[in-house]
Design a protein around this motif. Sequence first.
Motif, PDB file in Angstrom:
ATOM      1  N   ARG A 133       0.828  -1.218   0.000  1.00 48.00           N
ATOM      2  CA  ARG A 133       0.000   0.000   0.000  1.00 48.00           C
ATOM      3  C   ARG A 133       0.853   1.256   0.000  1.00 48.00           C
ATOM      4  O   ARG A 133       0.406   2.328  -0.411  1.00 48.00           O
ATOM      5  CB  ARG A 133      -0.926  -0.008   1.218  1.00 48.00           C
ATOM      6  N   PHE A 134       2.089   1.131   0.509  1.00 48.12           N
ATOM      7  CA  PHE A 134       2.996   2.281   0.578  1.00 48.12           C
ATOM      8  C   PHE A 134       4.035   2.255  -0.551  1.00 48.12           C
ATOM      9  O   PHE A 134       5.014   3.002  -0.509  1.00 48.12           O
ATOM     10  CB  PHE A 134       3.705   2.290   1.929  1.00 48.12           C
ATOM     11  N   GLY A 135       3.819   1.371  -1.502  1.00 49.47           N
ATOM     12  CA  GLY A 135       4.736   1.297  -2.626  1.00 49.47           C
ATOM     13  C   GLY A 135       5.988   0.486  -2.369  1.00 49.47           C
ATOM     14  O   GLY A 135       6.937   0.530  -3.159  1.00 49.47           O
ATOM     15  N   ILE A 136       6.015  -0.259  -1.262  1.00 48.86           N
ATOM     16  CA  ILE A 136       7.171  -1.101  -0.939  1.00 48.86           C
ATOM     17  C   ILE A 136       6.898  -2.511  -1.453  1.00 48.86           C
ATOM     18  O   ILE A 136       5.928  -3.156  -1.049  1.00 48.86           O
ATOM     19  CB  ILE A 136       7.439  -1.118   0.573  1.00 48.86           C
ATOM     20  N   GLU A 137       7.738  -2.971  -2.347  1.00 49.98           N
ATOM     21  CA  GLU A 137       7.573  -4.277  -2.983  1.00 49.98           C
ATOM     22  C   GLU A 137       8.584  -5.275  -2.414  1.00 49.98           C
ATOM     23  O   GLU A 137       9.596  -4.880  -1.807  1.00 49.98           O
ATOM     24  CB  GLU A 137       7.779  -4.146  -4.494  1.00 49.98           C
ATOM     25  N   PRO A 138       8.333  -6.564  -2.599  1.00 47.35           N
ATOM     26  CA  PRO A 138       9.277  -7.579  -2.087  1.00 47.35           C
ATOM     27  C   PRO A 138      10.706  -7.367  -2.558  1.00 47.35           C
ATOM     28  O   PRO A 138      11.650  -7.613  -1.801  1.00 47.35           O
ATOM     29  CB  PRO A 138       8.689  -8.892  -2.628  1.00 47.35           C
ATOM     30  N   ARG A 139      10.884  -6.895  -3.783  1.00 48.58           N
ATOM     31  CA  ARG A 139      12.255  -6.705  -4.287  1.00 48.58           C
ATOM     32  C   ARG A 139      13.018  -5.673  -3.479  1.00 48.58           C
ATOM     33  O   ARG A 139      14.254  -5.704  -3.411  1.00 48.58           O
ATOM     34  CB  ARG A 139      12.217  -6.305  -5.764  1.00 48.58           C
ATOM     35  N   HIS A 140      12.288  -4.723  -2.869  1.00 53.22           N
ATOM     36  CA  HIS A 140      12.948  -3.722  -2.041  1.00 53.22           C
ATOM     37  C   HIS A 140      13.488  -4.316  -0.743  1.00 53.22           C
ATOM     38  O   HIS A 140      14.336  -3.697  -0.088  1.00 53.22           O
ATOM     39  CB  HIS A 140      11.967  -2.589  -1.692  1.00 53.22           C
ATOM     40  N   LEU A 141      12.986  -5.493  -0.374  1.00 52.85           N
ATOM     41  CA  LEU A 141      13.378  -6.131   0.886  1.00 52.85           C
ATOM     42  C   LEU A 141      14.290  -7.332   0.665  1.00 52.85           C
ATOM     43  O   LEU A 141      14.530  -8.111   1.591  1.00 52.85           O
ATOM     44  CB  LEU A 141      12.119  -6.578   1.653  1.00 52.85           C
TER      45      LEU A 141
END
Length: 236
Positions: free
Chosen positions: A168-176
């Motif tokens: 919802r905040f634009g954070i995707e799995p690839r960012h983690l």
Amino acid sequence: MSAQASPRSQSSSRSQTTLLSIGQVLARLTPEFPDLAPSKLRFLEDQGLVAPSRTPSGYRKFSAADVERVRYVLTLQRDHYLPLKVILGHLEQVDAGEVLPFTAGNVVSDGPSILRVDRRLARRELESSTGASRTLVQEAIAASLVPAAEPYDEQAVRVVRALVELQRFGIEPRHLRGMRASADREASLIESAVRPVLGRRGEGKPKAAEAARDIAGQIASIREVLGRDAIERITR
């Protein structure tokens, strides 16, 4: 005519038939906890988490309540990574009626009986129970945040639910993606720290496991503090 046994003695006689030896406890619990061993049960007793009765010859005997208590402790260790000293403090509060047993994750409670319900989900069930799209779960697998193989347990459910919220905040799995590498580095650090304890005979393995959880908890505390500091800097 012989005197009839009192209700207390009858109850005692019946309860004696339900008492289990260490071997019988292992037979009941090792399907759920394959690493459980006699030394682990003795270690839990030494730490004050369970108090089985003793026969006149000194053999330990576990009641049904003792077995459920052991199951509860092992579940909190495995599924929630709680150190034994934290679990002991929690159990003391539960015994005193100050708090209720945990109901998070796989641990549920119904009165004095503490039971565990396994969650083993297929990929489609994981998606439907968390509200995640098929793409999100695939990306989580690609980022090594959840395993690729079915079935999925409660930990996978927690991760995917968090990912749904973060999306919802634009954070995707690839960012983690770096979180898995960071977790692996922490695991290597913990393994190096407890390796000397693992080499000891007798209580070495359970003590090493408890030390590992304690170290992991301390690292998590530092991570939490650093995260809060970062948030404060952002929101000033």
